[in-house]
Design an enzyme around this catalytic site. Structure first.
Site: not given
Ligand code: DGL
Length: 265
Positions: A186-187, A70-72, A7-8, A39-40
Site C-alpha cells: 500500500t505504500h 498492509c499486504n505484508t 498499516d505500518s 514490516y516487509g
Molecule cells: N504497507 C505495507 C504493505 O502493504 C508494507 C510496508 C512495510 O514494509 O512496512 O506491505
C-alpha cells in the site's frame, strides 16, 4: 462501533483517504505502527506479534471491523489471526486483508496475461499472490520483484531515492513485457506518479486505493449484521507509534487536520 484501519504507516493512511472518499459517513480509527516499520523486512513471527498489539489497540478503540491495509500482514498473518487470535479473543470482530480482493479484481480482467508484482520481501516470499491467482486465473504468468527498500523510503518521503529505486525495481518486470503491474504494498500508492513515469503507457497499474474502498462497501452490503453496528458520525482518529512530520502534513492536506496522536503500544 468503528472501522479500524491498520498499516505500518503511510500506505494505510492513503487507503483510509480513499476509503473515506467512498464511505464518508462511517467512523474510522487508523493505527500506523511507524515505530516498527518496515514490516516487509521482518520475520513472519515478528510481523504477527507486532500486528496483534495493533489489533488489540483498535478493538480497545471500539472497532468492529478491521482492515489490514498492509499486504505484508495480509500475506503473512491474516490467516493465523482469523483462525486463532481472533477466534480465541474477539470472536465477534472481523478482520479483512487486501490481497484476496486485489486478486479478484485482477482475475476479472481478461486482458491480463503477464503480470508484474512489486511488493515487500515478506510478501514476495510468501508467494500468496501467485497461489491465489493460480486458483482463479492459472493462465496468468506472474513475475515478482521484491522492492526491499522502497516502502521505507516512501515513509521517509525521500523523493530522490524513491525515484532511483522505482527505476531499479521495475526494470526486470518491464523486460518481461508485462501487461499490468500490481502495487503490492500500500505504500507504493504514494509513489504512483513516479511509477507511472517509468512504465510504458500500455502497462496497467493495479493500485489498491482503487480497489479496496469498493470491496469494503460490498462487504458491508453483504453483512448487514456488521454494518448495522457501525456508527456514522463521519469521524476519524489517527494514531502512530512514532510521530513524523509527514503525518501532520497529510492529516491537514487529506483530512482537514483532525485528531492525530502518538502512542506507545
Ligand atoms: N504497507 C505495507 C504493505 O502493504 C508494507 C510496508 C512495510 O514494509 O512496512 O506491505
Amino acid at each position: 462501533m468503528k472501522i479500524g484501519i491498520f498499516d505500518s504507516g503511510l500506505g494505510g493512511l492513503i487507503l483510509l483517504k480513499s476509503i473515506r472518499q467512498q464511505l464518508p459517513d462511517y467512523d474510522y480509527v487508523f493505527i500506523g505502527d511507524t515505530a516498527n516499520m518496515p514490516y516487509g523486512n521482518k520475520s513472519r513471527e515478528e510481523v504477527l506479534s507486532a500486528v496483534k498489539k495493533c489489533i488489540d489497540f483498535l478493538i480497545d478503540k471500539e472497532c468492529e471491523l478491521i482492515i489490514l491495509a498492509c499486504n505484508t500482514v495480509s500475506a503473512e498473518a491474516l490467516r493465523k489471526l482469523q483462525d486463532s487470535y481472533l477466534a480465541d479473543n474477539y470472536p465477534d470482530k472481523r478482520v479483512l486483508g487486501v490481497i484476496v480482493p486485489t486478486v479478484e479484481e485482477i482475475a476479472r480482467d481478461e486482458d491480463i496475461k503477464r503480470l508484474g508484482i512489486i511488493a515487500t520481501p515478506r510478501t514476495v516470499d510468501s508467494q500468496v499472490y501467485i497461489h491465489k491467482l493460480a486458483e482463479l486465473r492459472p493462465d496468468i504468468i506472474v513475475y515478482q520483484n521484491a522492492a526491499t527498500d522502497l516502502a521505507f523510503q516512501i515513509e521517509n518521503d525521500n523523493q530522490e531515492k524513491i525515484s532511483r529505486l522505482v527505476g531499479e525495481y521495475l526494470e526486470p518486470l518491464i523486460a518481461e513485457e508485462i501487461d499490468a503491474l500490481v502495487l503490492g504494498s500500500t505504500h507504493y500508492v504514494l509513489a504512483k506518479d513516479i511509477i507511472e513515469s517509468y512504465l510504458p503507457k500500455d502497462i496497467k497499474i493495479i493500485s489498491q486505493d482503487n480497489i479496496i474502498p469498493q470491496k469494503i462497501k460490498l462487504y458491508l452490503d453483504n453483512h448487514p449484521e456488521i454494518e448495522s453496528r457501525l456508527s456514522r458520525k463521519g469521524d476519524y482518529q489517527l494514531y502512530v507509534t512514532k510521530s513524523n512530520a509527514i503525518y501532520e502534513k497529510l492529516n491537514s492536506e487529506w483530512f482537514g487536520g483532525g485528531q492525530l496522536h502518538e502512542i506507545k503500544l
